[in-house]
Each structure stands twice: as structure tokens, then as C-alpha cells.
Design an enzyme around this catalytic site. Sequence first.
Site, PDB file in Angstrom:
ATOM      1  N   ARG A 262       6.159  -7.963   1.545  1.00 36.30           N
ATOM      2  CA  ARG A 262       7.324  -8.005   2.848  1.00 36.30           C
ATOM      3  C   ARG A 262       8.170  -9.064   3.890  1.00 36.30           C
ATOM      4  NH1 ARG A 262       4.920  -4.266   6.699  1.00 36.30           N
ATOM      5  NH2 ARG A 262       5.893  -2.787   5.745  1.00 36.30           N
TER       6      ARG A 262
ATOM      7  N   ASP B 221      -1.632   6.864   6.839  1.00 37.97           N
ATOM      8  CA  ASP B 221      -1.278   5.200   6.739  1.00 37.97           C
ATOM      9  C   ASP B 221      -2.108   5.211   8.092  1.00 37.97           C
ATOM     10  OD1 ASP B 221      -0.803   2.346   6.787  1.00 37.97           O
ATOM     11  OD2 ASP B 221       1.457   2.523   7.243  1.00 37.97           O
TER      12      ASP B 221
ATOM     13  N   THR C 221      -5.872  -1.357   7.034  1.00 38.34           N
ATOM     14  CA  THR C 221      -5.585  -3.063   7.172  1.00 38.34           C
ATOM     15  C   THR C 221      -6.967  -3.336   7.499  1.00 38.34           C
ATOM     16  OG1 THR C 221      -4.931  -2.467   9.291  1.00 38.34           O
ATOM     17  CG2 THR C 221      -3.576  -3.263   7.647  1.00 38.34           C
TER      18      THR C 221
ATOM     19  N   LYS D  64       1.113  -0.938  -0.165  1.00 44.61           N
ATOM     20  CA  LYS D  64      -0.072   0.009  -0.358  1.00 44.61           C
ATOM     21  C   LYS D  64       0.689   2.080  -0.192  1.00 44.61           C
ATOM     22  CE  LYS D  64      -2.260  -1.076   4.003  1.00 44.61           C
ATOM     23  NZ  LYS D  64      -0.968  -2.853   4.043  1.00 44.61           N
ATOM     24  N   THR D  65       1.876   1.069   0.904  1.00 47.55           N
ATOM     25  CA  THR D  65       3.042   2.056   1.176  1.00 47.55           C
ATOM     26  C   THR D  65       3.576   2.749  -0.945  1.00 47.55           C
ATOM     27  OG1 THR D  65       2.812   1.780   2.763  1.00 47.55           O
ATOM     28  CG2 THR D  65       4.358   3.385   2.317  1.00 47.55           C
TER      29      THR D  65
HETATM   30  P1  ADP Z   1       1.879  -1.847   3.294  1.00 42.54           P
HETATM   31  O1  ADP Z   1       2.230  -0.622   3.358  1.00 42.54           O
HETATM   32  O2  ADP Z   1       1.510  -2.685   3.011  1.00 42.54           O
HETATM   33  O3  ADP Z   1       2.259  -2.029   4.661  1.00 42.54           O
HETATM   34  P2  ADP Z   1       4.420  -1.661   1.441  1.00 42.54           P
HETATM   35  O4  ADP Z   1       3.830  -1.079   0.412  1.00 42.54           O
HETATM   36  O5  ADP Z   1       5.905  -1.207   2.550  1.00 42.54           O
HETATM   37  O6  ADP Z   1       3.355  -2.710   2.373  1.00 42.54           O
HETATM   38  O7  ADP Z   1       5.499  -3.103   0.864  1.00 42.54           O
HETATM   39  C1  ADP Z   1       6.643  -3.618   2.164  1.00 42.54           C
HETATM   40  C2  ADP Z   1       7.489  -4.373   0.704  1.00 42.54           C
HETATM   41  O8  ADP Z   1       7.406  -5.133  -0.108  1.00 42.54           O
HETATM   42  C3  ADP Z   1       8.604  -2.926   0.220  1.00 42.54           C
HETATM   43  O9  ADP Z   1       9.814  -2.968   0.456  1.00 42.54           O
HETATM   44  C4  ADP Z   1       7.882  -2.965  -1.412  1.00 42.54           C
HETATM   45  O10 ADP Z   1       9.518  -2.635  -2.093  1.00 42.54           O
HETATM   46  C5  ADP Z   1       7.401  -4.574  -0.994  1.00 42.54           C
HETATM   47  N1  ADP Z   1       6.633  -4.956  -2.105  1.00 42.54           N
HETATM   48  C6  ADP Z   1       5.407  -4.724  -1.844  1.00 42.54           C
HETATM   49  N2  ADP Z   1       4.325  -5.391  -2.908  1.00 42.54           N
HETATM   50  C7  ADP Z   1       4.889  -5.469  -3.849  1.00 42.54           C
HETATM   51  C8  ADP Z   1       5.125  -5.697  -5.361  1.00 42.54           C
HETATM   52  N3  ADP Z   1       3.704  -5.775  -6.036  1.00 42.54           N
HETATM   53  N4  ADP Z   1       5.874  -6.069  -5.582  1.00 42.54           N
HETATM   54  C9  ADP Z   1       7.771  -5.702  -5.487  1.00 42.54           C
HETATM   55  N5  ADP Z   1       7.475  -5.504  -4.188  1.00 42.54           N
HETATM   56  C10 ADP Z   1       6.601  -5.283  -3.731  1.00 42.54           C
END
Ligand code: ADP
Length: 352
Positions: free
Chosen positions: A221, A113, A162, A68-69
Amino acid sequence: MSSDSRLMDAGADNEERAAEAALRPKSLQDFVGQHKVCEQLELVLHAARKRGGAPDHILLAGPPGLGKTTLSMIIAAEMGVPIRITSGPAIQHAGDLAAILSSLTENEVLFLDEIHRMSRPAEEMLYMAMEDYRVDVIVGKGPGATAIPLELPPFTLVGATTRSGLLSAPLRDRFGFTGHMEFYEPDDLVRIVRRSARLLDVGIADEGAAEIASRSRGTPRIVNRLLRRVRDYAEVRSDGRISLDVARAALEVYEVDERGLDRLDRAVLGALLRLFNGGPVGLSTLAVAIGEETDTVEEVAEPFLVRQGLLARTPRGRIATAAAWAHLGMQVPAHIQPGGIPNQPGLFGDAP
Ligand code: ADP
């Protein structure tokens, strides 16, 4: 929480976020999987670019660690605008939010977030900001308090949650688009591992990548975190390259099994089966039995065990499914239906 259970926790602390920054995809094209959300977003952004304005407010809903981030940063990059990052828990007072909103530049992306954890007054201020690009700043207290209207530049709010069910209806209604993020397919996780290995300059065999991907709970992640730990093992105990054998041996050291269960998950299941004969047993009793906090069992271990069909939550307590007995290599007792859960009337609160 113990460090080995952290390995499979989809949340991230600041240190982890720093390690992740290097692996974040920078464009929609680079972003692996989530084809539906990406296609929908592409249209929203394309249309906004054509109109020359800020896209509608966007809500990204789904479990932690799914990107999401990353997507919010991609939205800003694709629109060629800056991004400001904050979170619901960081905004305790409406004034905190007013300060952020009033310092936004035109068309900037504001990433919020854990938006479901924002305080009520801040949330109410956000309604007007999202709809009319305006906030009322209250000056003074009591009967003498006055509301000073403040115009805001157009901006795009990207909210992440979430727990979309916890969002109030008025807030949810103000988003023009909601992207529902799903757990990743094994093929996508393999692509992510290989991409990350390339960026980290680690050699990896296809079978090694598949092994790490299959144990990572559908979560990028976790896949990236396991890759970093397997790389450590490969560098210290082998020639630095991740083969199938190296991946298996490393994951055994870290106690992550073929199904992606870690020590904590197996402790929960083990207690449920060995001490309580598969349940039903209350959550707090189960937590005490393994010396963990109730929250840790409920929020860290259980969601994955339920998703895997190994554990069920019922009004009478937690129960293990037949698959749980099989996974721990134990004989499935006769009172459990094959492939199912204990055959006991009234277990789900229905009439006995
Ligand atoms: P969230 O905000 O949903 O908790 P993040 O955006 O911080 O998740 O992603 C977590 C990690 O996973 C990051 O290091 C990101 O680079 C990797 N990641 C997430 N989605 C993908 C994707 N579709 N392709 C490649 N890497 C991803």
C-alpha cells in the site's frame, strides 16, 4: 494526524481504496510475493474446486496494507463466486450479521475485515454459521423470546486481522486455514512498483523503482502511494518520467528518508534523543513533547521504529538504540552499548 505522516501509514480510507482498486492484482498469478501463503492457498482452492464445494474458512493475518483484501477478492475470483465485503466494526449487533449471512448465495465468499473487532454476540452467532451453516435468530425479548433456526447456504468466510492474538480461541479454531502475511522483500516491492507504474502508464527507471521500494516499509500500500506522489512530482517538476534523481528529489519533498522514516517518526526519535538523552521516557511524555496524540505515536510511529531496531519498548519507558543515534547523525553516547541499547541494569524488568 498530519497529512505527511499519513503518507507512510499503512491504513487506507475510502478515497485511497478507490485509487487502489485499479492496481489490485486479479489472480494468484498476478499477486506478487507471499509465496508460502499463495502456494498454500492454491492447494486449498484447487482441492475445493476438485470436490465442487466451497473451500474451508480462511483467516488472513498480518499488518495493514499487505494484501489481505486483495487476496480475498482473488479467492472469490479463482472460485468463480461473488464476494461480499464487510468489517468487524460494521457489525455491531448479531442481527446485522444474521441479515448478511441470510442473504448470501451458494458458495459466496464473505470477507470480514478486522474480524477481531466484531461484537461478542455477533461472534457467537458466527461460530454456528461457520460450523453448521445455520444461525438462530432470536425473536422477541425477555422470557417470551424464541430462537428461530435459519438454514444458510454453504459459504466461505475469509476473515482478515491485523491482531490475530486478539482472536478468541473458538473463533480461531473454526478456520480451516490461516495465511500469515509477511512484510515484502525489496525485490517484490520493486516488482509491485513496476507493475503499478505500467498500469498507471508512468515511465520509471529501474533505479527509480528501487528507490521508491526501499523506502516503503515492506508494504505494497505504501509503495503504491509513494509511486503516486512521485508521479505528481515528475509531472510537475520534470518530464513525467521517474528517474533515480526524480524519485530522490520527490521523496525529499515529502520528507520520507532513505530508511522509510517520515516526519513523525523522526520527530519521535529526535525528541527521545535530544530531550530525553535516549530515554527511558514514558510514552505520554514523549507524545506531549512532540505535540501528538499518544495513540498516534504508539500505533503509527512506534511499530515501524521498533521493527527497524531504532526504538525499544521497556517496562520503564521508551529507549533509543545505538542505531537511532547514528540514523539522526548524532554521536552515540558512552552509556549505550555498540549496536545495542542503553547498558542499564533493570531496564527490562530483570534483577538490577
Ligand atoms: P490489506 O487488506 O492487507 O490492508 P490490500 O489488499 O487492501 O491490503 O492492499 C493494499 C494495496 O496494495 C492494494 O492497492 C493492492 O493492489 C496492493 N497490493 C497488496 N498486495 C499486493 C501484491 N502482492 N502484489 C501487488 N499489489 C499488491
